[in-house]
Design a protein around this motif. Structure first.
Motif, short mmCIF file in Angstrom:
data_model
loop_
_atom_site.label_atom_id
_atom_site.label_comp_id
_atom_site.label_asym_id
_atom_site.label_seq_id
_atom_site.Cartn_x
_atom_site.Cartn_y
_atom_site.Cartn_z
N UNK A 114 0.81 -1.21 0.00
CA UNK A 114 0.00 0.00 0.00
C UNK A 114 0.85 1.26 0.00
N UNK A 115 2.08 1.17 0.47
CA UNK A 115 2.95 2.36 0.51
C UNK A 115 3.41 2.77 -0.87
N UNK A 116 3.33 1.86 -1.85
CA UNK A 116 3.81 2.18 -3.21
C UNK A 116 2.69 2.08 -4.24
N UNK A 117 1.45 2.05 -3.77
CA UNK A 117 0.30 1.98 -4.67
C UNK A 117 -0.33 3.36 -4.81
N UNK A 150 12.00 1.96 2.15
CA UNK A 150 12.86 2.11 0.99
C UNK A 150 12.29 1.26 -0.14
N UNK A 151 12.47 1.73 -1.36
CA UNK A 151 11.81 1.09 -2.50
C UNK A 151 12.76 0.89 -3.67
N UNK A 152 12.38 -0.01 -4.55
CA UNK A 152 13.03 -0.19 -5.84
C UNK A 152 11.98 -0.01 -6.92
N UNK A 153 12.22 0.91 -7.85
CA UNK A 153 11.27 1.19 -8.93
C UNK A 153 11.99 1.04 -10.28
N UNK A 179 4.11 1.23 -8.06
CA UNK A 179 5.24 1.91 -8.68
C UNK A 179 6.56 1.72 -7.93
N UNK A 180 6.60 0.79 -7.03
CA UNK A 180 7.84 0.49 -6.33
C UNK A 180 7.69 -0.77 -5.53
N UNK A 181 8.80 -1.43 -5.26
CA UNK A 181 8.81 -2.60 -4.39
C UNK A 181 9.36 -2.16 -3.03
N UNK A 182 8.53 -2.14 -1.98
CA UNK A 182 9.03 -1.77 -0.65
C UNK A 182 9.85 -2.92 -0.07
N UNK A 183 11.10 -2.64 0.33
CA UNK A 183 11.93 -3.77 0.75
C UNK A 183 12.63 -3.59 2.10
N UNK A 184 12.83 -2.35 2.55
CA UNK A 184 13.40 -2.11 3.88
C UNK A 184 12.53 -1.09 4.61
N UNK A 185 12.34 -1.29 5.91
CA UNK A 185 11.50 -0.38 6.68
C UNK A 185 12.13 -0.14 8.04
N UNK A 186 11.76 1.02 8.61
CA UNK A 186 12.43 1.45 9.84
C UNK A 186 11.41 2.01 10.84
N UNK A 187 11.05 1.24 11.85
CA UNK A 187 10.18 1.80 12.89
C UNK A 187 10.94 2.78 13.76
N UNK A 188 10.21 3.63 14.45
CA UNK A 188 10.80 4.51 15.44
C UNK A 188 10.73 3.78 16.78
N UNK A 189 11.86 3.71 17.49
CA UNK A 189 11.94 3.00 18.77
C UNK A 189 12.52 3.93 19.83
N UNK A 190 12.50 3.47 21.07
CA UNK A 190 13.14 4.20 22.16
C UNK A 190 14.50 3.55 22.43
#
Length: 430
Positions: free
Chosen positions: A130-133, A311-314, A139-150
């Motif tokens: 859904x992040x690339x739709x 992060x994405x690859x398009x 329009x992209x392949x989402x492949x790396x993601x980064x949550x916010x942590x403490x």
């Protein structure tokens, strides 16, 4: 006949020149296809992982050669826009999902439906796709993601006796505020330091945990802004920690994440909310013997839900070798390779198979905590909102900065975000 022959020759030469500039390198006389892959990897481990995978592909595919091109996060949007308009875009494009909307709507990126393997499509969850739709295209392949942590001073928390949160039993936002107050001594030591040089994405993404949406799409398809009670929880918590409890210093509000690390190492702050990948800097820079740990961000009515922009690859729409480029993307994102990319960037893979790898489930450096959050990550609230960059820069950033510093109250914050914000969005939705 001669004029027609000359016209055909000139047209052919112009087409060949344009093809050479489009980033594909064209087909060589021996039939070999050359693809350009622009990577934004910048940490040594990540650059090494990407280059090694390119070498492995080239060794196994002599007829499809991939050239590694180094890009930069600092200038990627303008650089890509220039290359698209000039017909010089790389075939395979590394970017982030929140940077794709203008390129997708502008026709610069290829719709990946029909180009990707079933393995890759099924391995990445729908919430990530859904992040690339945009509209009906991908329009992209989402492949790396980064949550916010403490990131927490483990010794400080242990001595205080506070309950240590886990992904299964996180702190609520109210509990988090109480604990940061308890950890502060009123004499230059604070329970938390908020680095909010870029306050908008942090606020909106964390507000998903409380049910905050801010952007609401109506039956007419148009997006409008509402600042409801659920949207207030995270901003109020930060505001009150700074201005009421004195459990967070106002001096870090204009800082980036790296700017808070010296104070964190020096014992000024018990915790700092940071992106997951900051763990690498901490490993490299922390004083010998400094004991730290990773904790989940606080939870609200919607649990640990959190917005991310992976992060994405398009693929460039102008690339004449989309099928070959898609095959390289499929290779790059095979589970074992996705793990290598995640370890190199100190981030989480989107792929479900890669996430099961033991290397990403270890307690060391908080990997297990991050993996425990992966299923709660959602598309950032403003992912597909036209006009969001202008609203963020001209309306939301100064409004949040003034609110967090105590210069304005929540009423004026709401008025500016909503009234001024909807005027901005309306121009993009006429």
């Amino acid at each position: 006949m001669r004029r027609r022959w000359l016209s055909s020759l000139v047209a052919g030469l112009l087409f060949a020149a344009a093809s050479g500039c489009s980033g594909d390198g064209g087909g060589s006389e021996d039939g070999r296809v050359t693809l350009r892959f622009q990577s934004l990897a910048w940490q040594k481990e990540s650059v090494d992982a990407n280059k090694e995978l390119v070498r492995e592909w080239n060794a196994a595919h002599p007829d499809i050669h991939v050239e590694y091109v180094q890009g930069s996060w600092d200038s990627v949007h303008d650089q890509l826009l220039t290359s698209f308009e000039g017909g010089e875009a790389p075939d395979i494009i590394h970017d982030a999902s929140d940077d794709l909307a203008d390129f997708a709507y502008g026709g610069y990126l290829a719709d990946l439906r029909g180009l990707l393997s079933e393995r890759l499509k099924s391995d990445i969850p729908q919430r990530s796709w859904e992040t690339t739709t945009f509209d009906d295209g991908v329009y992209g392949v989402p492949f790396l993601q980064e949550p916010r942590v403490l990131i927490a001073n483990a010794e400080w928390l242990e001595k205080s006796g506070v309950r240590i949160p886990t992904p299964e039993k996180p702190w609520s936002w109210g509990e988090f505020r109480t604990i940061t107050d308890e950890l502060s001594d009123g004499d230059g030591k604070y329970g938390v330091a908020w680095p909010l040089k870029e306050p908008v994405s942090a606020t909106l993404n964390l507000s998903l945990s409380t049910g905050g949406q801010l952007f609401h799409r109506g039956a007419d398809g148009k997006v409008r802004i509402r600042f409801d009670e659920a949207d207030e929880v995270v901003p109020r918590t930060i505001h009150d920690q700074v201005n009421t409890d004195a459990s967070a210093p106002g001096s870090t509000l204009g800082s980036g994440g790296s700017d808070t690390l010296p104070g964190f190492f020096g014992g000024r702050y018990a915790m700092v909310p940071l992106g997951f990948s900051y763990r690498q800097q901490i490993v490299q820079q922390a004083p010998k013997g400094f004991d730290w740990q990773v904790l989940p961000a606080p939870a609200g009515a919607d649990g640990l839900a959190q917005g991310v922009s992976p992060q994405t690859l398009s693929l460039a729409q102008d690339s004449p070798h989309k099928k070959e480029a898609a095959a390289f993307v499929d290779f790059l994102l095979q589970p074992r390779n996705m793990v290598r990319l995640a370890l190199g960037d100190w981030m989480l893979p989107t792929g479900t198979q890669a996430l099961r790898d033991p290397a990403l489930r270890t307690d060391e450096h908080g990997w297990a905590v991050g993996a425990g959050l992966a299923g709660r990550l959602r598309s950032a609230p403003a992912q597909s909102v036209r006009g969001y960059p202008e609203w963020k820069d001209k309306v939301a950033t100064p409004a949040f900065q003034e609110y967090y510093s105590g210069a304005i109250g929540v009423g004026e914050l709401r008025e500016r975000l909503v009234e001024d914000g909807n005027l901005v969005l309306a121009r993009y939705q006429r």
